[in-house]
Design a protein around this motif. Structure first.
Motif, mmCIF file in Angstrom:
data_model
loop_
_atom_site.group_PDB
_atom_site.id
_atom_site.type_symbol
_atom_site.label_atom_id
_atom_site.label_comp_id
_atom_site.label_asym_id
_atom_site.label_seq_id
_atom_site.Cartn_x
_atom_site.Cartn_y
_atom_site.Cartn_z
ATOM 1 N N LEU A 25 0.955 -1.192 0.032
ATOM 2 C CA LEU A 25 0.118 -0.082 0.015
ATOM 3 C C LEU A 25 0.807 1.396 -0.088
ATOM 4 N N TRP A 26 1.894 1.228 1.053
ATOM 5 C CA TRP A 26 2.679 2.334 0.953
ATOM 6 C C TRP A 26 3.447 2.673 -0.471
ATOM 7 N N TRP A 27 3.898 1.551 -1.220
ATOM 8 C CA TRP A 27 4.704 1.493 -2.295
ATOM 9 C C TRP A 27 3.634 1.947 -3.462
ATOM 10 N N LEU A 33 1.263 8.648 -7.034
ATOM 11 C CA LEU A 33 1.363 10.269 -6.830
ATOM 12 C C LEU A 33 2.189 10.740 -8.155
ATOM 13 N N ALA A 34 3.223 9.566 -8.802
ATOM 14 C CA ALA A 34 3.835 10.244 -9.884
ATOM 15 C C ALA A 34 3.268 9.641 -11.126
ATOM 16 N N ALA A 39 -5.416 5.938 -10.603
ATOM 17 C CA ALA A 39 -6.538 5.273 -10.222
ATOM 18 C C ALA A 39 -6.315 3.864 -10.654
ATOM 19 N N LEU A 40 -5.742 3.550 -11.711
ATOM 20 C CA LEU A 40 -5.174 2.252 -12.153
ATOM 21 C C LEU A 40 -4.004 1.517 -11.246
#
Length: 104
Positions: A25-27, A33-34, A39-40
């Protein structure tokens, strides 16, 4: 197999599943963000993480509620660890904010 050993192994498996789920999840959030299509990334990661985690819980439990509970405890403990390791550095609460050198 010794029942205590089975519970310890279930706890370890839960911790590994939790590290995979919450580390993923963190990854994913960092990648999304980049990305041009966040959404994908988020939806694809959710499907993969949920699928692996649910299959892992099903295999580890083997129909025994005690192993399921032990696995869940390991999963929640891994969540706490990942949350602590990926936290932004906290600001020093004892430090006073600097005042501006100019008028507003």
């Amino acid at each position: 197999m010794n029942e205590t050993l089975a519970l310890v192994l279930a706890w370890i498996a839960g911790a590994l599943l939790g590290a995979f789920f919450f580390g993923g999840l963190w990854w994913t959030l960092g990648k999304s963000l980049a990305s041009a299509r966040p959404a994908l990334w988020v939806f694809g990661s959710l499907l993969l993480r949920l699928g692996v985690t649910m299959a892992g819980f099903y295999l580890v439990a083997g129909g025994d509620w005690r192993r399921m509970l032990s696995c869940l405890v390991g999963f929640v403990m891994a969540r706490q660890l990942v949350a602590r390791l990926t936290r932004w550095p906290e600001k020093d609460p004892t430090r006073q904010p600097q005042e501006a050198n100019h008028a507003p």
